[in-house]
Scaffold this motif. Structure first.
Motif, short mmCIF file in Angstrom:
data_model
loop_
_atom_site.label_atom_id
_atom_site.label_comp_id
_atom_site.label_asym_id
_atom_site.label_seq_id
_atom_site.Cartn_x
_atom_site.Cartn_y
_atom_site.Cartn_z
N SER A 12 0.86 -1.19 0.00
CA SER A 12 0.00 0.00 0.00
C SER A 12 0.90 1.24 0.00
O SER A 12 2.11 1.14 0.25
N ARG A 53 -4.96 -2.16 -6.89
CA ARG A 53 -6.23 -2.82 -6.60
C ARG A 53 -6.72 -2.30 -5.26
O ARG A 53 -5.93 -1.93 -4.38
N VAL A 54 -8.03 -2.24 -5.10
CA VAL A 54 -8.64 -1.72 -3.89
C VAL A 54 -8.94 -2.89 -2.96
O VAL A 54 -9.51 -3.89 -3.37
N VAL A 55 -8.55 -2.74 -1.71
CA VAL A 55 -8.84 -3.72 -0.68
C VAL A 55 -9.85 -3.09 0.28
O VAL A 55 -9.57 -2.05 0.89
N ARG A 56 -11.01 -3.70 0.36
CA ARG A 56 -12.06 -3.21 1.27
C ARG A 56 -11.69 -3.57 2.69
O ARG A 56 -11.22 -4.69 2.96
N GLN A 57 -11.94 -2.63 3.61
CA GLN A 57 -11.62 -2.87 5.02
C GLN A 57 -12.82 -2.46 5.87
O GLN A 57 -13.47 -1.46 5.57
N GLU A 58 -13.09 -3.22 6.89
CA GLU A 58 -14.14 -2.85 7.83
C GLU A 58 -13.59 -1.83 8.82
O GLU A 58 -12.45 -1.94 9.25
N ARG A 102 -12.35 0.87 8.55
CA ARG A 102 -11.22 1.67 8.09
C ARG A 102 -11.47 2.01 6.63
O ARG A 102 -12.16 1.27 5.93
N PRO A 103 -10.87 3.09 6.17
CA PRO A 103 -11.04 3.40 4.74
C PRO A 103 -10.43 2.29 3.88
O PRO A 103 -9.48 1.61 4.29
N ASP A 104 -10.98 2.12 2.69
CA ASP A 104 -10.40 1.15 1.75
C ASP A 104 -8.96 1.56 1.46
O ASP A 104 -8.61 2.73 1.55
N LYS A 105 -8.13 0.58 1.13
CA LYS A 105 -6.75 0.92 0.79
C LYS A 105 -6.43 0.38 -0.59
O LYS A 105 -7.03 -0.59 -1.05
N ARG A 106 -5.48 1.02 -1.23
CA ARG A 106 -5.02 0.60 -2.55
C ARG A 106 -3.70 -0.12 -2.39
O ARG A 106 -2.81 0.34 -1.69
#
Length: 187
Positions: A17, A56-61, A63-67
């Motif tokens: 990231s 690519r975008v990683v969805r997180q609970e 927390r904001p999504d991270k690339r």
């Protein structure tokens, strides 16, 4: 050299990231290339637009999504070409402390000595960080074994350069303090 190649080289370690890359810059690359997080994020955007990295975008609970960024084959090819191209010019030292030392005659030697002591503390701190990185890279192996068997030795070789640089900084600082103390005992 541009920040571009430092970022591409950092991504040789694998997907990361922007935050993780900024930590790599703080620890592993800081001995030879500095970048602010803002510069790093702008460069990541340019590299993605140029097709040298993919995101690519990683969805997180909670927390904001991270690339997460990875090198593309085009990025690897560009980096390989860069790695064998001679540098444009030798490195020039740009160090404010050296200008202060150059101009110190007639100034307060105690104040100058304090500046040198501050540099020593900074160098000791960097050396300690570099030694922690070294231990992590070696992971229980001795240096010769690591250099013979590791998949990638570039990070270790640059780390060796950073360690040597800070050790030389400490030798220089000690010599400067000795000279200042001999010329005008500090009280």
């Amino acid at each position: 050299m541009s920040l571009k190649y430092a970022v591409l080289a950092a991504l040789l370690e694998g997907e990361a990231s922007g935050y993780e890359l900024s930590k790599v810059f703080d620890v592993s690359l800081a001995n030879f290339w500095a970048a602010t997080p803002q510069q790093l994020y702008r460069e990541l955007e340019r590299l993605a637009q140029d097709g040298l990295i993919e995101a690519r975008v990683v969805r997180q609970e909670r927390r904001p999504d991270k690339r997460m960024f990875t090198l593309t084959e085009a990025g690897r090819q560009d980096l390989r070409a860069f790695a064998v191209t001679p540098p444009r010019r030798p490195t020039a030292i740009r160090d404010e402390l050296l200008i202060k030392i150059q101009a110190m005659d007639g100034a307060d030697p105690e104040a100058t000595c304090a500046l040198v002591e501050e540099r020593e503390a900074w160098s000791r701190g960097k050396l300690a960080r570099y030694e922690r990185v070294r231990e992590r890279l070696l992971a229980g192996r001795d240096e010769e074994e690591y250099l013979r068997e590791a998949d990638r030795i570039g990070p270790y070789l640059t780390l060796m350069g950073g360690i040597a640089y800070e050790e030389e900084n400490l030798r220089w600082c000690a010599r400067v303090r000795t000279i200042l103390e001999q010329r005008a005992p500090l009280g």
